[in-house]
Structures are given as structure tokens and as C-alpha cells.
Design a protein around this motif. Sequence first.
Motif, short mmCIF file in Angstrom:
data_model
loop_
_atom_site.label_atom_id
_atom_site.label_comp_id
_atom_site.label_asym_id
_atom_site.label_seq_id
_atom_site.Cartn_x
_atom_site.Cartn_y
_atom_site.Cartn_z
N GLN A 1 -12.80 1.20 -20.11
CA GLN A 1 -11.90 0.55 -21.06
C GLN A 1 -12.25 -0.94 -21.10
OE1 GLN A 1 -7.79 0.46 -19.89
NE2 GLN A 1 -7.05 0.15 -21.97
N VAL A 2 -12.56 -1.43 -22.27
CA VAL A 2 -12.96 -2.83 -22.44
C VAL A 2 -11.92 -3.53 -23.30
CG1 VAL A 2 -14.76 -4.41 -23.23
CG2 VAL A 2 -15.39 -2.16 -22.33
N PHE B 1 -13.96 -1.55 -28.36
CA PHE B 1 -13.14 -2.23 -27.36
C PHE B 1 -11.78 -2.56 -27.95
CE2 PHE B 1 -15.55 -5.67 -29.42
CZ PHE B 1 -14.59 -6.66 -29.63
N GLU B 2 -10.87 -3.04 -27.14
CA GLU B 2 -9.53 -3.39 -27.58
C GLU B 2 -9.39 -4.91 -27.64
OE1 GLU B 2 -6.62 -1.59 -25.09
OE2 GLU B 2 -7.43 0.44 -25.29
N PHE B 3 -8.48 -5.38 -28.46
CA PHE B 3 -8.24 -6.82 -28.58
C PHE B 3 -6.77 -7.12 -28.34
CE2 PHE B 3 -6.92 -10.41 -31.38
CZ PHE B 3 -7.44 -11.43 -30.59
N GLN B 4 -6.50 -8.12 -27.52
CA GLN B 4 -5.14 -8.60 -27.27
C GLN B 4 -5.13 -10.10 -27.53
OE1 GLN B 4 -2.20 -7.25 -26.17
NE2 GLN B 4 -2.84 -5.13 -25.83
N ARG C 1 -21.08 -5.69 -26.60
CA ARG C 1 -22.12 -4.86 -26.00
C ARG C 1 -21.56 -3.91 -24.95
NH1 ARG C 1 -27.10 -8.95 -24.97
NH2 ARG C 1 -28.17 -6.97 -24.55
N LEU C 2 -20.50 -4.33 -24.23
CA LEU C 2 -19.84 -3.41 -23.31
C LEU C 2 -19.16 -2.29 -24.08
CD1 LEU C 2 -18.19 -5.74 -20.62
CD2 LEU C 2 -20.04 -4.10 -20.25
N LYS D 1 -21.65 0.18 -25.25
CA LYS D 1 -22.27 0.96 -24.17
C LYS D 1 -21.29 1.90 -23.48
CE LYS D 1 -25.96 0.33 -20.90
NZ LYS D 1 -26.94 -0.64 -20.39
N PHE D 2 -20.07 1.43 -23.26
CA PHE D 2 -19.13 2.20 -22.46
C PHE D 2 -17.88 2.64 -23.22
CE2 PHE D 2 -21.05 -0.79 -19.26
CZ PHE D 2 -21.90 0.15 -18.70
N GLY D 3 -17.61 2.02 -24.36
CA GLY D 3 -16.39 2.31 -25.08
C GLY D 3 -16.54 3.45 -26.07
#
Length: 456
Positions: A36-37, A78-81, A19-20, A23-25
Amino acid sequence: MHRFIIVGGGAGGLELATRLGDKFGNAGGKRTPRAQVTLIDRNSTHIWKPLLHEVAAGSLDPFSQELPYAAQARWHGFEFQQGDLLGIDRTAKRVTLGPLLDDEAGELMPQRDLEYDTLIVAIGSTTAFFGVQGAQENSLALDTVAQAELFRKRLIAACIRAEYRTPEPGAPSTDADADAVSQRQPRIQVAIVGGGATGVELSAELRNTAQVLHAYGLHKLDPKHDIGIVLIEAGPRILPALPERVSTATAELLGKLGVKLMTSETVAEVSRGSIRTASGKTVAADLTVWAAGIRAPAVLSKLDGLTTNRLGQLIVRRTLQTEIDDNIFALGDCAACAWPGGEKEGRNVPPRAQAAHQQASFLLNSLERRLEDKPLPDYTYRDFGSLVSLGHFSAVGSLMGGLIGGNMLIEGLFARFMYQSLYRMHIAALHGWARMALDTVAHWLRRSTAPRVKLH
């Protein structure tokens, strides 16, 4: 840009990252991102943790329900690590991730640091063995898909092995009279330690699994009398966190399924093949599942001075910010958040999926206010009741609380529908209602063309 890092891709963490990101990404590459999420998890895929007892029983194929974090990140901006959380440097606002290894223990990615402006810790919980002798070495927990799959394979192997094991001298055969058969000792027994929701739901699913494995010819044992299931609870009743009438109704239903209940029995030692209780009783156990309690992962007690409680949970204020650092939030099972006006004064918000879902929704609003330098609201937990599934037998005892302004016991098909809707709401939070509906249809089609239990 403001840097949000979420550690933990469970129900609450993944919902918040999604959801972040929306909304922001830069979801779909269609707009300029406002923040940046980044989501961090030790695994590469997500599965809803309340489903793990179904994976253990074989009634759910985990690979049909797993969601790759990388794909979700691509779809939702968003990004995933991938990696284990090793530590936090609060002064430098930096998290340290351990190296990523392949199956042969070769290093795919080195240890690395990521910088944040706001950190949200949502790494869930692990099984608590409470120092019981032999419990960790001789029993299986159900914290991960790998553990659930290991139990399922051992269960099938134990059933096949028991079929060719020579019966005890004088034991009645399956052709003997009904009374003798019902009184004989099981040829294989599964012991489940812990009468909470996980233990209760697993015991019912296992009864169905025994019947299906017999129907498909994987063993020729009597599913009810040759395969014993015993549920051991230290308290005076199962489901101690739920109202007594829910516990009583569930106990009656388990009794009809042939599940033996042992209440007020504290496990003192777990050995290979048996369990010894504090009262001196010995319970035979070809397989033991430990579901007696949870605690937060040990790494939380080593995070640069952050305060934890006796269960290792991060102590948070009503805003879900940690006690000593406004830039670090925590949600879900790993957070100790006070519950003013709860069932018992001084209690914390219970470690339930509905709490993680509520906190993710709450933080979405709070973090937007944080970007705008507005004061943060206080979180208030709303208890909508608890549901316990008894699986294929369409016998589900449940309690709905906050929804109706009081308490009501529901059973049967309606309760089963309500239980299944919890997972569908989680899918809707991740993909939207349209994709959730398509996923429901796809799941139904898969079930109509596949065995009810995973057989390999």
C-alpha cells in the motif's frame, strides 16, 4: 500488506510514489497490489519547483503545468491524502495530519492519523530569512505557486502605477538624448536578494516580462531604463555554488540585459520601499524578492527525536535512513546526506532537483530490497553539472560535470536545450516517455496561440 507513506509531493516524493505505485500498487486495477503506497502533501496539485521563477515573471501559466495528485494516484496505483504533517509517533508507527480547511477556513477533513511500516520524508525546503530585520514582512519568497502569482500581480500593478506617477523634477523624458536616458533612475525597481540560481533566473525572466508588458500596452515605460532590476549577493560573485567561469559568463550576460549586480553586499534590513546593506548602502525597491537561501521546514525539528542539522534537515545515513530509526527515510532538500568524495570533504549532497531524482530512483530499489529483507545499499550522488537559464534571451550559462568526466562550460542554444530537457525528464518519470512527448507537443501548441507573458 506493507504500508509505505511518503510525505511531500515534490519532484523526488512524487516520482517515488509514482514508481512505487507502478511496481507494487494496483495501477489501473489490473493486478493484486503487493504493498500500500500513500502520498501526503499539503497541496492538491504538483508543480516542478524550478519553474516557479517563470510563474513569478508571468512567462509560465501555472495552471497549464499543475498535476493533480489525486489523478496521478488513480493512474499509478497509490493513494493520496491532503494535509499538513503535524507529527510522528515512532513507537506506534503513525503520522498525524492536520485538518484540511477550505477557503473560508471551514473544516473539510478533521485531524487524522495514518499508520506506516516504512515512512519516507520528502517535504523539501522553505526560504531562509536568516533573521534579517524586516525581510520576512517586506519581501516575497518563491516557495509556492501562490507566492509566485502574488509577485506577478504586484509587478504588473507596479508598472501600471509607475506610468502615471509624476516623474522626479528634471528627469529626462524618453525623447531625451540616449546618454541622459541611460543614466536616469528607474521609475520602478525590483530588488532580488540572493545571487543563486533562483535569483539569477528570475532577473533574466523579469527583463523579458518588462518588454512583453510594454509590447502589449500594459505600460508605456521604457522596458530597460524605466524598470530597474538589481541583484544583491552577499558573496563575492553570483552563483557561488557553481564554478567561477560559469558565474563570470552569467554575470556578463546579465549585464547585457541591464541587470545591476551588487556583490559582497550583505542585506541588513528590508523596509517597505528600500533595502539597507551592512556597508550602509540604500537600495530603492518597489518590489523585493528574497532568494538568499533555504532551510528545511520547522516541523522536522519536532519529529519525535529525529536528529537534524543547523538547517533543520533530517540527518540520514548513506542508506538514506534516519540516524535513529531504520523505518524512516528522507530524501531531497529536507535530507542531510553526506557526499563522500564531493567537491569539498564533509559536504552534504546539494539541494538540487537532480539529487532528488537520483534519490527517488535509488530508494525504489532499496525499498524493494527492504520488502525482501535484504541489506540496503549505500547511496552515492553523481554530479552531472548545473544549468542556469536566462530565459527567452537564449543565453544560458551551464556546466556539465559527471557526464564528461570533467568540467565544461556550455552556452547558447545547446545549454538552453539541456536545461529544458531536465523538466522533460521529470515529466517522463511521472508519465512515461510517450506521454512526455505528447505533453511537449501540447505545450508548444499552447505557446503558439497564447501571449508570451500572462497578462491578467
